[in-house]
Design an enzyme around this catalytic site. Structure first.
Site, PDB file in Angstrom:
ATOM      1  N   GLU A 157       0.690  -1.243   0.013  1.00  0.00           N
ATOM      2  CA  GLU A 157      -0.084  -0.153   0.056  1.00  0.00           C
ATOM      3  C   GLU A 157       0.995   1.270   0.101  1.00  0.00           C
ATOM      4  O   GLU A 157       1.894   1.278   0.879  1.00  0.00           O
ATOM      5  CB  GLU A 157      -0.919   0.016   1.074  1.00  0.00           C
ATOM      6  CG  GLU A 157      -2.266   0.138   1.109  1.00  0.00           C
ATOM      7  CD  GLU A 157      -3.087  -0.522   0.182  1.00  0.00           C
ATOM      8  OE1 GLU A 157      -3.027  -0.385  -1.242  1.00  0.00           O
ATOM      9  OE2 GLU A 157      -3.382  -1.753   0.406  1.00  0.00           O
ATOM     10  N   GLY A 167     -17.070   4.717  -3.481  1.00  0.00           N
ATOM     11  CA  GLY A 167     -16.688   5.275  -2.161  1.00  0.00           C
ATOM     12  C   GLY A 167     -16.063   4.167  -1.054  1.00  0.00           C
ATOM     13  O   GLY A 167     -16.056   4.556  -0.054  1.00  0.00           O
ATOM     14  N   GLY A 213     -13.596   2.067  -1.656  1.00  0.00           N
ATOM     15  CA  GLY A 213     -12.026   1.845  -1.927  1.00  0.00           C
ATOM     16  C   GLY A 213     -11.895   0.638  -2.832  1.00  0.00           C
ATOM     17  O   GLY A 213     -10.859  -0.219  -2.546  1.00  0.00           O
ATOM     18  N   LEU A 214     -12.667   0.339  -3.522  1.00  0.00           N
ATOM     19  CA  LEU A 214     -12.472  -0.748  -4.456  1.00  0.00           C
ATOM     20  C   LEU A 214     -12.516  -0.459  -5.956  1.00  0.00           C
ATOM     21  O   LEU A 214     -12.613  -1.182  -6.744  1.00  0.00           O
ATOM     22  CB  LEU A 214     -13.735  -1.818  -4.499  1.00  0.00           C
ATOM     23  CG  LEU A 214     -14.285  -2.317  -2.740  1.00  0.00           C
ATOM     24  CD1 LEU A 214     -15.419  -3.370  -2.971  1.00  0.00           C
ATOM     25  CD2 LEU A 214     -12.871  -2.993  -2.242  1.00  0.00           C
ATOM     26  N   SER A 215     -11.928   0.680  -6.001  1.00  0.00           N
ATOM     27  CA  SER A 215     -11.775   1.154  -7.444  1.00  0.00           C
ATOM     28  C   SER A 215     -12.654   1.350  -8.501  1.00  0.00           C
ATOM     29  O   SER A 215     -12.565   0.794  -9.566  1.00  0.00           O
ATOM     30  CB  SER A 215     -10.289   0.363  -7.771  1.00  0.00           C
ATOM     31  OG  SER A 215      -9.099   0.764  -7.209  1.00  0.00           O
ATOM     32  N   ASP A 220      -4.162   0.570  -9.425  1.00  0.00           N
ATOM     33  CA  ASP A 220      -5.695   0.162  -9.612  1.00  0.00           C
ATOM     34  C   ASP A 220      -5.869  -0.170 -11.051  1.00  0.00           C
ATOM     35  O   ASP A 220      -6.558  -1.100 -11.398  1.00  0.00           O
ATOM     36  CB  ASP A 220      -6.570   1.313  -9.117  1.00  0.00           C
ATOM     37  CG  ASP A 220      -6.393   1.648  -7.992  1.00  0.00           C
ATOM     38  OD1 ASP A 220      -5.913   0.959  -7.063  1.00  0.00           O
ATOM     39  OD2 ASP A 220      -6.814   2.812  -7.330  1.00  0.00           O
TER      40      ASP A 220
HETATM   41  C1  GLA Z   1      -5.269   4.333  -4.324  1.00  0.00           C
HETATM   42  C2  GLA Z   1      -4.331   4.734  -5.569  1.00  0.00           C
HETATM   43  C3  GLA Z   1      -3.619   3.646  -5.739  1.00  0.00           C
HETATM   44  C4  GLA Z   1      -2.406   3.241  -4.392  1.00  0.00           C
HETATM   45  C5  GLA Z   1      -3.434   2.991  -3.341  1.00  0.00           C
HETATM   46  C6  GLA Z   1      -2.635   2.891  -2.249  1.00  0.00           C
HETATM   47  O1  GLA Z   1      -5.890   3.124  -4.567  1.00  0.00           O
HETATM   48  O2  GLA Z   1      -5.439   4.955  -6.633  1.00  0.00           O
HETATM   49  O3  GLA Z   1      -2.450   4.205  -6.981  1.00  0.00           O
HETATM   50  O4  GLA Z   1      -1.575   4.345  -4.389  1.00  0.00           O
HETATM   51  O5  GLA Z   1      -4.431   4.096  -3.122  1.00  0.00           O
HETATM   52  O6  GLA Z   1      -1.876   1.962  -2.172  1.00  0.00           O
END
Ligand code: GLA
Length: 397
Positions: A47, A136, A138-140, A186
Site C-alpha cells: 500500500e 466510495g 475503496g474498491l476502485s 488500480d
Molecule cells: C489508491 C491509489 C493507488 C494506490 C493506493 C494505495 O488506491 O489509486 O494508486 O496508491 O491508493 O496503495
C-alpha cells in the site's frame, strides 16, 4: 450479519450486463453495439508503494462495471449511468480542457482526453454504464469505469493500442484530467487481473507476474469488510503522503523510496531529521519488502503463512503511515480476535475496506464478530463479502 459469496464468473453476473443494455435501450432507443466489463480490485498487500516506484500485489474482484456502447457519427460523447438521472453530453472542446466535465463523468471524459492526447482518433459514442462495484468503498470503482470505457472506445474505433499500454493511459486520465495524483496499481489490477491469480507488479518497470492465489484449493476465504467509514479528507491526505515520500526520496538522494533497500533502512532513517518523515519512509520500505515476502510465500504454496505479513502491513499503515481510522482498526482487531490469520486495510486509506484471511468455514463467524465490535462502539454496520480473484477488463458481447 450474513456474508454473501461472490464467485469468479468468466463474464459478469447477468444482472449488471442486462442493466447496462437496458439502460442503453431506454436512454437512446437503440441496441448497443457491444458491452464491455471491468472489475473493481482489492490490494492483497503493497500500500502506497506504487507511486514510490515499488511493488504491489492486487487482484481483480468479481464485482464489475459494464459499459454498453455504440458509435455515433459525430465527434461527441453521451454518457448515462445508474449514478445519474440524466445523460451528460460533451464534445472535443470540453474534453480538451480538463475541469470542464466534472463528477463521475470526468472519468469518462478523462479517458477520451488521454486517448486524444496520445494521438488517437476517438470515435464519438453513446454509453450506458451499470455497476456492481460500490462507489466510495475503496474498491476502485473509478478505475473500473476508466477501463471499461477505454476498452469500448478502443474496440469501437478500431484503435491501435495494445492492452499493456492501457493502464498508463487510464492513470493519465485520472491524474491529469480528474486531478487525483494516484499511482498505477488500480488501473493495472482492473485491466491485467487474471482469475485465480494476484498481480505482482513492479511499478517502476511495469513488469508483471501472475502469481497463483488459489484460496479455494487451500480451504481459505478472503473476507472483504466494508468499513462504511466516511472518507475523511482522503484526497488531501493522499496527496500529502505522496509529497512527503517524494521529499524524503529527494533528501536521501534517490529517485524514489523504492531505491532504499530494506537492509539500508536504518542508515537512511538516520539521515532524516524529523520523526514523521522517518515513519513515512519506514512504512514504504518495509511494505515493499512485505510484498516480496508475500510473493515468496505464495510461490511456495504457503497461503496461511501470509497472515502475519498482512497484519504487519496494517500496523505499519496505522502507526507509521497514519492512514487508518477507528472503524478500520476495529474491523482488523475484531477479525484477528475471531481467528483470522491476518487482516489489513486495503487501498488508499481513511476508510474503505479491510481484508481478512480466514478458514473458509469461519467467514460468517468472523464477519459477525466484526459486526458486533462495531455495534459496541456505535459505528454504522459494516458490509462483508468473500471474494476470489477474478479476471480483468473484457468485451462481454
Ligand atoms: C489508491 C491509489 C493507488 C494506490 C493506493 C494505495 O488506491 O489509486 O494508486 O496508491 O491508493 O496503495
Amino acid at each position: 450479519m450474513t456474508t454473501t459469496t461472490a464467485t469468479t464468473p468468466t463474464t459478469p453476473s447477468g444482472d449488471v450486463v442486462a442493466r447496462a443494455a437496458a439502460g442503453f435501450r431506454q436512454r437512446y432507443g437503440a441496441e448497443p453495439a457491444g458491452r464491455w466489463a471491468a472489475p473493481g480490485r482489492v490490494n492483497l498487500i503493497g500500500e502506497h508503494t506504487d507511486y514510490n516506484d515499488g511493488f504491489v500485489l492486487p487482484f481483480a474482484l468479481p464485482l464489475r462495471t459494464v459499459v454498453a456502447a455504440a458509435p455515433r457519427d459525430d465527434e461527441r460523447w453521451t454518457v448515462w449511468s445508474e449514478l445519474s438521472a440524466d445523460p451528460v453530453e460533451f464534445g472535443p472542446a470540453d474534453v480538451d480542457e480538463p475541469g470542464r466535465v466534472t463528477g463521475w463523468t470526468a472519468y469518462v471524459a478523462g479517458v477520451v482526453w488521454a486517448l486524444r492526447a496520445a494521438g488517437h482518433a476517438v470515435p464519438g459514442a453513446r454509453l450506458a454504464i451499470a455497476s456492481d462495484v460500490p462507489v466510495g468503498s475503496g474498491l476502485s470503482s473509478s478505475a473500473a469505469i476508466e477501463a471499461a470505457v477505454l476498452a469500448a472506445l478502443v474496440d469501437l474505433g478500431g484503435l491501435d493500442l495494445p492492452a499493456d499500454r492501457w493502464p498508463r493511459l487510464a492513470q493519465r486520465a485520472e491524474n491529469e484530467y480528474v486531478g487525483a495524483p494516484t499511482g498505477i496499481m488500480d488501473q493495472s489490477a482492473v485491466i491485467r487481473g487474471r482469475p485465480g491469480h494476484a498481480l505482482f507488479l513492479d511499478c517502476r518497470t511495469e513488469e508483471i507476474e501472475q502469481i497463483p492465489f488459489d484460496l479455494d484449493a487451500a480451504g481459505l476465504a478472503m473476507l472483504v469488510i466494508d468499513s462504511r467509514a466516511p472518507h475523511r479528507h482522503a484526497d488531501g491526505e493522499y496527496a500529502s503522503r505522496r509529497k512527503s515520500c517524494e521529499r524524503a526520496a529527494a533528501r536521501l538522494g534517490v529517485p524514489a523510496l523504492r531505491d532504499v533497500p530494506a537492509d539500508g533502512l536504518d542508515a537512511a532513517l538516520a539521515r532524516l531529521d524529523d520523526d514523521e518523515t522517518r515513519r513515512r519512509v519506514r512504512h514504504v520500505v518495509t511494505e515493499d519488502q512485505r510484498v516480496l515476502d508475500t510473493v515468496a510465500l505464495l510461490r511456495a504454496g504457503r497461503v496461511r503463512a501470509l497472515g502475519p505479513l498482512l497484519t504487519a502491513s496494517h500496523a505499519s499503515m496505522r502507526d507509521d503511515f497514519e492512514i487508518t481510522v477507528p472503524e478500520i482498526d476495529t474491523a482488523v482487531e475484531a477479525a484477528l480476535a475471531a481467528g483470522a490469520y491476518g487482516a489489513r486495510m486495503t487501498g488508499g486509506g481513511f476508510g474503505g475496506c479491510v481484508l481478512a484471511l480466514v478458514e473458509a468455514p469461519t467467514a460468517d463467524a468472523v464477519a459477525a464478530a466484526v459486526a458486533s465490535a462495531y455495534a459496541e462502539r456505535g459505528f454504522a454496520a459494516p458490509g462483508a463479502v468473500t471474494v476470489l480473484p477474478a479476471g480483468g477488463v473484457t468485451r462481454v458481447d
